[in-house]
Scaffold this motif. Structure first.
Motif: not given
Length: 356
Positions: A254-283
């Motif tokens: 997701q590019n770009p992510i607007d930092p102004q859109q969130w309110i405290p407590g917001a949840l956000a996720d994207h369905l893809t294979s390696f989003g949980g590879q926190l330090m190296d997402g295989n691209g």
């Protein structure tokens, strides 16, 4: 045990059937969730700190102070600071937490970013449900069902024998503290008379493999008296968003992510294979990018899950539990039927909606 297994196999089949039906239906299938009678509080949470990781020590101590975690609910361990643990390393951690955490603790906050996996399992699922070796033999196969999926209880350890967990993960100590502050600031700000409105945004994309969850997006419109409106939009929609409390999409990045859109407590996720590879997402984009931009919790998979809907947060279950007043940890955990490969990150106790 056989009765439980049969129940969740049937539930998995029902979810698959709902998805198949929705592919041909003009409107998404309506999902119901149980009425919850309470939620997790700081008195229910245990904190695990890795003494070998300076980030973990500082962030853990800050979280304990900000949320008032009882000293007897804090377990200190020593773990290698790398992406994944092996089975022996995990076994020692699992035993230490089970033996030292008091029985009144219902859920866990893990004060680190690495390790986020145990072989092909996520560390949050392995520590909560136990390591699942079968998932690593064929990561695209169906995996073990969670008894916590769409559950009514807010006492998961007492009633189910599991402690759902979430990583207090971020790219730096400073951003982790900002994340914690957002979680604290969120509490009880929405869902009451006179509270400002917020938006749950569900984005349809052209990525057919990752857009499968769109079949389960809720219909657009107001959500009763919650003060939340569901917005359904296309990936190419250029209009800016504001006051977003939930955002879900399906794509590698997701590019770009607007930092102004969130309110405290917001949840956000994207369905893809390696989003949980926190330090190296295989691209692919790490879910940490949502948190760095201002969201408060997210979810992603650490190994190739294929696009089984049951391995990702169910949009309606997630939204409906959160609207009732569940915490971020509860809403995310209760929305994933097969969580073995999925890592949960964020501030566990964030609860922007008044408990109904």
């Amino acid at each position: 045990m056989q009765r439980w297994c049969s129940r969740w196999v049937v539930l998995g089949l029902l979810l698959s059937a709902a998805w198949a039906w929705a592919q041909q239906a003009p409107e998404p299938p309506q999902t119901s969730v149980p009425r919850i009678a309470g939620r997790l509080t700081a008195a229910d949470v245990g904190l695990v700190i890795n003494t070998a990781d300076p980030y973990s020590v500082e962030v853990g101590e800050y979280y304990a102070a900000q949320r008032g975690i009882a000293p007897e609910h804090i377990v200190r361990v020593e773990l290698p600071v790398r992406n994944s643990l092996n089975v022996l390393e995990f076994g020692a951690l699992y035993s230490q937490v089970r033996e030292q955490m008091p029985p009144q603790v219902q859920a866990l906050a893990l004060a680190w970013t690495q390790p986020f996996a145990v072989e092909c399992n996520s560390i949050t699922s392995a520590l909560s449900l136990g390591f699942e070796p079968e998932a690593c033999r064929k990561t695209c196969a169906p995996s073990r069902a969670s008894p916590y999926f769409n559950a009514r209880t807010h006492k998961p350890f007492t009633e189910l024998g599991i402690r759902p967990s979430m990583l207090l993960a971020s790219r730096s100590v400073a951003s982790a503290k900002a994340l914690i502050d957002r979680g604290v600031a969120a509490d009880g700000k929405l869902g009451k008379l006179g509270a400002p409105s917020a938006f749950a945004v569900f984005v349809n994309t052209q990525d057919r493999a990752r857009n499968v969850r769109a079949a389960l997006f809720p219909p657009a419109g107001r959500m009763g008296q919650s003060g939340v409106a569901v917005v359904r939009r296309e990936q190419a929609d250029p209009d800016p968003l504001r006051r977003v409390v939930l955002y879900q999409t399906g794509l590698t990045r997701q590019n770009p992510i607007d930092p102004q859109q969130w309110i405290p407590g917001a949840l956000a996720d994207h369905l893809t294979s390696f989003g949980g590879q926190l330090m190296d997402g295989n691209g692919q984009m790490s879910v940490l990018e949502w948190l760095e931009a201002g969201a408060t919790a997210s979810y992603g998979t650490v190994s190739e899950p294929c696009n089984h809907l049951q391995k990702f947060p169910h949009p309606q279950v997630l939204l409906l539990h959160y609207l009732q007043g569940a915490t971020a940890l509860e809403a995310y955990w209760k929305s994933v039927a097969w969580p073995g490969q999925g890592v949960l990150v964020g501030e566990p106790l964030a609860a922007p909606f008044v408990l109904r």
